[in-house]
Motif scaffolding. Structure first.
Motif, mmCIF file in Angstrom:
data_model
loop_
_atom_site.group_PDB
_atom_site.id
_atom_site.type_symbol
_atom_site.label_atom_id
_atom_site.label_comp_id
_atom_site.label_asym_id
_atom_site.label_seq_id
_atom_site.Cartn_x
_atom_site.Cartn_y
_atom_site.Cartn_z
ATOM 1 N N GLN A 50 0.832 -1.203 0.000
ATOM 2 C CA GLN A 50 0.000 0.000 0.000
ATOM 3 C C GLN A 50 0.866 1.254 0.000
ATOM 4 O O GLN A 50 0.565 2.224 -0.695
ATOM 5 C CB GLN A 50 -0.947 0.005 1.207
ATOM 6 C CG GLN A 50 -1.954 1.139 1.162
ATOM 7 C CD GLN A 50 -2.844 1.067 -0.068
ATOM 8 O OE1 GLN A 50 -3.449 0.042 -0.353
ATOM 9 N NE2 GLN A 50 -2.920 2.158 -0.821
ATOM 10 N N LYS A 51 1.967 1.227 0.757
ATOM 11 C CA LYS A 51 2.892 2.367 0.771
ATOM 12 C C LYS A 51 3.477 2.593 -0.621
ATOM 13 O O LYS A 51 3.595 3.729 -1.084
ATOM 14 C CB LYS A 51 4.027 2.139 1.776
ATOM 15 C CG LYS A 51 3.622 2.262 3.210
ATOM 16 C CD LYS A 51 4.831 2.038 4.107
ATOM 17 C CE LYS A 51 4.493 2.068 5.568
ATOM 18 N NZ LYS A 51 5.667 1.809 6.408
ATOM 19 N N ILE A 52 3.850 1.505 -1.274
ATOM 20 C CA ILE A 52 4.404 1.592 -2.630
ATOM 21 C C ILE A 52 3.358 2.153 -3.589
ATOM 22 O O ILE A 52 3.644 3.047 -4.391
ATOM 23 C CB ILE A 52 4.917 0.210 -3.101
ATOM 24 C CG1 ILE A 52 6.111 -0.226 -2.258
ATOM 25 C CG2 ILE A 52 5.276 0.238 -4.586
ATOM 26 C CD1 ILE A 52 6.506 -1.684 -2.431
ATOM 27 N N ALA A 53 2.134 1.645 -3.493
ATOM 28 C CA ALA A 53 1.055 2.120 -4.364
ATOM 29 C C ALA A 53 0.774 3.596 -4.133
ATOM 30 O O ALA A 53 0.582 4.361 -5.090
ATOM 31 C CB ALA A 53 -0.209 1.292 -4.130
ATOM 32 N N ASP A 54 0.765 4.025 -2.871
ATOM 33 C CA ASP A 54 0.533 5.436 -2.553
ATOM 34 C C ASP A 54 1.633 6.320 -3.136
ATOM 35 O O ASP A 54 1.365 7.396 -3.682
ATOM 36 C CB ASP A 54 0.445 5.643 -1.040
ATOM 37 C CG ASP A 54 -0.794 5.013 -0.427
ATOM 38 O OD1 ASP A 54 -1.739 4.691 -1.184
ATOM 39 O OD2 ASP A 54 -0.811 4.839 0.815
#
Length: 63
Positions: free
Chosen positions: A27-31
């Motif tokens: 999720q951090k990467i996607a954000d």
């Protein structure tokens, strides 16, 4: 990592292990990628507006 054979059997493939980030890390990467995408879109719009402004200035020069 060594050279992998071009053709790999199902048994060999199943033996492979892949490191996958946790859901939280994904999720951090996607954000982060979404934020970069938004920045690119904003810069693209800014370039388009500047290009149109430049065209307008050039048209005034030759009127």
């Amino acid at each position: 990592m060594g050279v992998l054979p071009f053709n790999m059997s199902k048994k060999e493939f199943i033996k492979l292990k892949f490191n996958v980030p946790s859901i939280k890390e994904q999720q951090k990467i996607a954000d982060c990628l979404s934020a970069i995408d938004q920045s690119i879109n904003q810069l693209t719009n800014q370039i388009d507006q500047t290009t149109q402004f430049k065209k307008g200035l050039l048209q005034r020069m030759f009127v």
